[in-house]
Design a protein around this motif. Structure first.
Motif, PDB file in Angstrom:
ATOM      1  N   TRP A   1       4.298   1.017  -3.012  1.00 22.29           N
ATOM      2  CA  TRP A   1       4.069   1.281  -1.592  1.00 22.29           C
ATOM      3  C   TRP A   1       5.086   2.291  -1.063  1.00 22.29           C
ATOM      4  O   TRP A   1       4.746   3.225  -0.329  1.00 22.29           O
ATOM      5  CB  TRP A   1       4.142  -0.016  -0.792  1.00 22.29           C
ATOM      6  N   THR A   2       6.344   2.123  -1.469  1.00 19.56           N
ATOM      7  CA  THR A   2       7.390   3.051  -1.050  1.00 19.56           C
ATOM      8  C   THR A   2       7.073   4.470  -1.511  1.00 19.56           C
ATOM      9  O   THR A   2       7.203   5.433  -0.751  1.00 19.56           O
ATOM     10  CB  THR A   2       8.753   2.607  -1.617  1.00 19.56           C
ATOM     11  N   ALA A   3       6.643   4.591  -2.757  1.00 18.66           N
ATOM     12  CA  ALA A   3       6.299   5.909  -3.291  1.00 18.66           C
ATOM     13  C   ALA A   3       5.105   6.507  -2.572  1.00 18.66           C
ATOM     14  O   ALA A   3       5.091   7.687  -2.213  1.00 18.66           O
ATOM     15  CB  ALA A   3       6.022   5.808  -4.789  1.00 18.66           C
ATOM     16  N   LEU A   4       4.083   5.685  -2.343  1.00 15.29           N
ATOM     17  CA  LEU A   4       2.866   6.173  -1.696  1.00 15.29           C
ATOM     18  C   LEU A   4       3.152   6.682  -0.290  1.00 15.29           C
ATOM     19  O   LEU A   4       2.699   7.761   0.115  1.00 15.29           O
ATOM     20  CB  LEU A   4       1.822   5.059  -1.636  1.00 15.29           C
ATOM     21  N   MET A   5       3.919   5.916   0.484  1.00 19.88           N
ATOM     22  CA  MET A   5       4.180   6.277   1.864  1.00 19.88           C
ATOM     23  C   MET A   5       5.158   7.446   2.000  1.00 19.88           C
ATOM     24  O   MET A   5       5.212   8.099   3.022  1.00 19.88           O
ATOM     25  CB  MET A   5       4.728   5.068   2.625  1.00 19.88           C
ATOM     26  N   SER A   6       5.924   7.706   0.945  1.00 17.86           N
ATOM     27  CA  SER A   6       6.911   8.780   1.035  1.00 17.86           C
ATOM     28  C   SER A   6       6.261  10.159   0.984  1.00 17.86           C
ATOM     29  O   SER A   6       6.844  11.133   1.434  1.00 17.86           O
ATOM     30  CB  SER A   6       7.898   8.667  -0.129  1.00 17.86           C
ATOM     31  N   GLY A   7       5.068  10.246   0.379  1.00 23.00           N
ATOM     32  CA  GLY A   7       4.418  11.535   0.222  1.00 23.00           C
ATOM     33  C   GLY A   7       4.897  12.332  -0.969  1.00 23.00           C
ATOM     34  O   GLY A   7       4.497  13.483  -1.159  1.00 23.00           O
ATOM     35  N   ILE A   8       5.765  11.727  -1.827  1.00 25.13           N
ATOM     36  CA  ILE A   8       6.295  12.487  -2.959  1.00 25.13           C
ATOM     37  C   ILE A   8       5.430  12.337  -4.212  1.00 25.13           C
ATOM     38  O   ILE A   8       5.646  13.043  -5.191  1.00 25.13           O
ATOM     39  CB  ILE A   8       7.728  12.079  -3.299  1.00 25.13           C
TER      40      ILE A   8
END
Length: 261
Positions: free
Chosen positions: A251-258
């Motif tokens: 989730w952290t990766a997805l929301m970061s946009g990276i």
């Protein structure tokens, strides 16, 4: 809605949603995969699963509403009730009373505690959920702790703090205090490679501090290697050496946009 503004490409999120069922254990979700198949009771895992599925409009039917409502009946504490309320909100099953309870205690907690070295990650998730519940305008200015940076972990927490700049009442002071760590963020990203021991949290936090357009080639390659664990191909591990994927880190990766498309 600063923290909920970023989004990965639809194909990335679709692949993630396709594999969420592998995290399912009975009527709930395990926070990690692989798992031992034993029953779990982790409402934060339910929230991350719901949020990931909801990013492509697939939460309803995938997340067991009854299991989440059982958490609500257990008179959960402030942090847990916020996860419950946000999950039920995603599932369109939430009531005004539980959302007001969750928002009320969380807003008080945020005002009293501010952003500290110890709570920066928790604050970020709390802000995301408050925004989701419609309380973005009620979030108070947050005082950031200006701690001494002695090691790598402290630097990571400094990046997490600066990433929350739009919410900080002492933003200029915090940026001045953590000036060295801000300047190091770009160098850190340039150093990331498949041989490095970077964590996904560090890569996300540093990326949010420098606000670059696109990832360095080393980060792109590293993200490709940290993605997947056994039968699960689309979700993310917290580090290259970690044995399993986690819902929270994905989730952290997805929301970061990276993340890559």
């Amino acid at each position: 809605m600063v923290l909920l503004a970023a989004c990965a490409a639809p194909s990335e999120a679709e692949h993630i949603a396709d594999e969420l069922e592998k995290f399912r254990v009975g009527g709930a979700y395990s926070p990690t995969y692989p798992h031992d198949g034993n029953p779990v009771s982790d409402v934060s895992a339910m929230y991350f699963a719901a949020a990931l599925a909801d990013s492509v409009g697939r939460a309803e039917g995938m997340i067991p509403v009854g299991e989440v409502k059982e958490h609500a009946k257990s008179d959960p504490g402030c942090d847990e009730v916020l996860f419950v309320a946000a999950t039920l909100h995603i599932l369109r099953e939430s009531g005004l009373a539980i959302e007001e309870k969750a928002a009320s205690c969380t807003l008080v907690w945020l005002k009293e505690q501010g952003v500290t070295k110890a709570n920066a990650e928790g604050v970020e998730f709390s802000l995301q959920m408050l925004e989701r519940l419609g309380y973005a305008d009620d979030i108070p200015p947050l005082q950031a702790e200006l701690f001494e940076v002695k090691n790598r972990a402290d630097r990571y927490h400094a990046w997490q703090t600066i990433a929350l700049s739009p919410y900080l009442s002492n933003e200029e002071e915090a940026r001045s205090h953590f000036k060295k760590q801000i300047s190091e963020a770009g160098d850190f990203l340039d150093s990331v490679s498949v041989e490095s021991d970077a964590s996904l949290g560090e890569v996300v936090a540093a990326s949010r501090v420098v606000e670059r357009d696109g990832n360095p080639e080393g980060v792109k390659e590293w993200l490709g290697q940290v993605r997947g664990c056994g039968e699960v191909k689309a979700l993310y591990r917290p580090t290259l050496s970690a044995p399993g994927c986690t819902l929270k880190d994905t989730w952290t990766a997805l929301m970061s946009g990276i993340t890559p498309p």
